[in-house]
Design a protein around this motif. Structure first.
Motif, short mmCIF file in Angstrom:
data_model
loop_
_atom_site.label_atom_id
_atom_site.label_comp_id
_atom_site.label_asym_id
_atom_site.label_seq_id
_atom_site.Cartn_x
_atom_site.Cartn_y
_atom_site.Cartn_z
N ARG A 114 -2.70 3.49 0.99
CA ARG A 114 -2.76 2.12 0.44
C ARG A 114 -4.47 2.07 0.50
O ARG A 114 -5.14 2.96 1.03
CB ARG A 114 -2.32 1.23 1.55
CG ARG A 114 -2.56 1.77 3.04
CD ARG A 114 -1.63 0.90 4.06
NE ARG A 114 -2.21 1.26 5.43
CZ ARG A 114 -1.13 1.88 6.49
NH1 ARG A 114 0.13 1.58 6.18
NH2 ARG A 114 -1.39 2.03 7.37
N TRP A 115 -5.05 0.77 0.28
CA TRP A 115 -6.39 0.64 0.30
C TRP A 115 -7.10 0.57 1.70
O TRP A 115 -8.04 1.21 1.77
CB TRP A 115 -6.68 -0.76 -0.57
CG TRP A 115 -6.33 -0.79 -1.93
CD1 TRP A 115 -5.22 -1.20 -2.31
CD2 TRP A 115 -6.90 -0.22 -2.88
NE1 TRP A 115 -5.12 -1.05 -3.77
CE2 TRP A 115 -6.18 -0.46 -4.04
CE3 TRP A 115 -8.32 0.60 -2.87
CZ2 TRP A 115 -6.70 0.24 -5.32
CZ3 TRP A 115 -8.76 0.85 -4.21
CH2 TRP A 115 -7.92 0.81 -5.34
N ILE A 169 -5.86 7.16 3.51
CA ILE A 169 -5.77 5.99 2.59
C ILE A 169 -6.65 6.29 1.40
O ILE A 169 -7.46 7.20 1.44
CB ILE A 169 -6.00 4.67 3.49
CG1 ILE A 169 -7.63 4.99 4.27
CG2 ILE A 169 -4.88 4.52 4.62
CD1 ILE A 169 -7.94 3.52 4.56
N LEU A 226 2.33 6.87 -2.77
CA LEU A 226 1.70 5.57 -2.70
C LEU A 226 2.81 4.61 -2.07
O LEU A 226 3.93 4.66 -2.34
CB LEU A 226 1.42 5.27 -4.02
CG LEU A 226 0.76 6.15 -4.87
CD1 LEU A 226 0.58 5.86 -6.33
CD2 LEU A 226 -0.71 6.21 -4.47
N THR A 227 2.23 3.54 -1.48
CA THR A 227 3.16 2.42 -1.04
C THR A 227 3.00 1.25 -1.87
O THR A 227 2.04 1.29 -2.93
CB THR A 227 2.68 2.23 0.40
OG1 THR A 227 1.52 1.30 0.32
CG2 THR A 227 2.36 3.10 1.45
N LYS A 280 1.79 -1.41 -1.09
CA LYS A 280 0.46 -2.11 -0.89
C LYS A 280 -0.66 -1.68 -1.91
O LYS A 280 -1.74 -2.25 -1.72
CB LYS A 280 0.05 -1.83 0.54
CG LYS A 280 1.02 -2.12 1.50
CD LYS A 280 0.57 -3.31 2.59
CE LYS A 280 1.67 -3.89 3.50
NZ LYS A 280 2.15 -2.82 4.31
N ILE A 281 -0.41 -0.56 -2.64
CA ILE A 281 -1.50 -0.40 -3.54
C ILE A 281 -1.75 -1.51 -4.57
O ILE A 281 -2.84 -1.68 -5.13
CB ILE A 281 -1.36 0.97 -4.47
CG1 ILE A 281 -0.35 1.01 -5.37
CG2 ILE A 281 -1.34 2.04 -3.31
CD1 ILE A 281 -0.41 1.92 -6.29
#
Ligand SMILES: [Zn+2]
Ligand SMILES: [Zn+2]
Length: 253
Positions: free
Chosen positions: A193-194, A203, A224-225, A227-228
Motif C-alpha cells: 500500500r502507499w 510498502i 497488492l492490497t 488500499k493502492i
C-alpha cells in the motif's frame, strides 16, 4: 521468455471479503487480484512460481501442458495453499517442487498426505526438493538463481532469471544479496500500500527505493492490497518506469 502474472493480490486477495470500498466494488478486471503467483515459460519449459489457494482458477485458462517445476518463495498459505490442485499435471510425470529448507519442512508438515512414504500404488507424486540461495539451477532451458530476502524474520527465496528478478513478500534484504541482483533490468517486487509501514512487507515508497538501488529499468509491483486504489488512478501516481502488475499481465523477458 514469457512471464505471466497469475495473481497480484495480497494474502486475502482483492476484492476483500466483506469490503465495500470502491476498489473491491470495481468492475475493472485489473482491480480483481488473485493471490500472488506467476508463470515463466519458453517454447520448451514452464516454471510456476508459488501455488496459492487460487491456483486452480489461475491455471484453468492456460493450455494444459507439463509444468516442469514449481518454485516456492515461502510456505505461507497464500503461496502454497493450492499445492494439492497440481495433481492433474502429474499426468505428464511427477511434479518437482523446489523451495528452501524452512519451506520444504512447512509444506511437508501442512500437506502430510501429499508426501507420505507409502502413497497408493500408481498415485502421481509431488517431489519436494530443498534448494539453497546462490546455487544456480536450470530447469529445461531456463536458468534460475535463488536469492534470499527477509519476510520479517523469515528467510524466504526470490528468483532471478537472466535480467529479470521476481521477489515477493520482502521486507528487508541483506547487503550481500545485492550483488546477485546486479544487472537486473526487469524487477518484480512486492508493495502492499502507499503508507503505514508493515512489519513483513514493503510498502510502495520502500519498493521504489529498493528498485532504484538495484538500478532496475522496469519495475512491476505485486502482492497488492485494495488500499493502492483503482488500478488506473494508482498507476498514474507511480514514477516513470514503475507499474502496478495486474492478473493476466504478460511480459517478454
Ligand atoms: Zn504473501
Ligand atoms: Zn476494499
Amino acid at each position: 521468455m514469457k512471464f505471466r502474472f497469475l495473481g497480484t493480490g495480497t494474502s486475502n486477495g482483492v476484492p476483500v471479503i466483506g469490503c465495500d470500498c470502491e476498489v473491491c466494488g470495481s468492475s475493472d478486471a485489473r482491480d480483481k487480484r488473485y493471490r500472488t503467483a506467476a508463470m515463466l515459460e519458453t517454447e520448451h519449459s514452464r516454471v510456476l512460481i508459488d501455488c496459492g489457494p487460487d491456483i486452480r482458477m489461475q491455471l484453468i485458462p492456460l493450455p494444459f501442458r507439463k509444468i516442469d517445476a514449481v518454485l516456492l518463495t515461502h510456505g505461507h498459505y497464500d503461496h502454497v495453499g493450492g499445492i494439492d490442485d497440481l495433481r492433474p499435471y502429474c499426468s505428464f510425470g511427477d511434479m518437482d517442487i523446489y523451495a528452501n529448507d524452512v519451506t520444504v519442512e512447512t509444506v511437508r508438515h501442512n500437506f502430510p498426505y501429499c508426501f507420505a512414504e507409502n502413497l497408493y500404488p500408481g498415485v502421481p507424486k509431488l517431489n519436494l526438493h530443498t534448494i539453497r540461495k546462490h546455487v544456480a539451477m536450470r530447469i529445461g532451458d531456463i536458468d534460475i538463481m535463488p536469492i534470499e530476502v527477509m519476510h520479517d524474520r523469515l528467510p524466504i527465496l526470490g528468483y532471478r532469471f537472466g535480467t529479470m528478478a521476481y521477489i515477493t513478500d520482502m521486507k528487508t534484504i541483506a547487503q550481500d544479496e545485492i550483488a546477485y541482483l546486479e544487472g537486473v533490468e526487469t524487477l518484480v517486487i512486492n508493495a502492499l500500500r502507499w503508507e503505514k509501514p508493515h512489519h513483513s512487507h514493503l510498502i510502495i515508497p520502500e519498493a521504489i527505493d529498493f528498485a532504484r538501488k538495484i538500478g532496475a529499468k522496469r519495475t512491476y509491483l505485486t502482492h497488492l492490497t485494495h488500499k493502492i486504489g483503482l488500478h488506473d488512478k494508482a498507476n498514474a501516481r507511480l514514477p516513470k518506469g514503475f507499474m502496478f502488475a495486474y492478473d493476466g499481465m504478460e511480459l517478454e523477458v
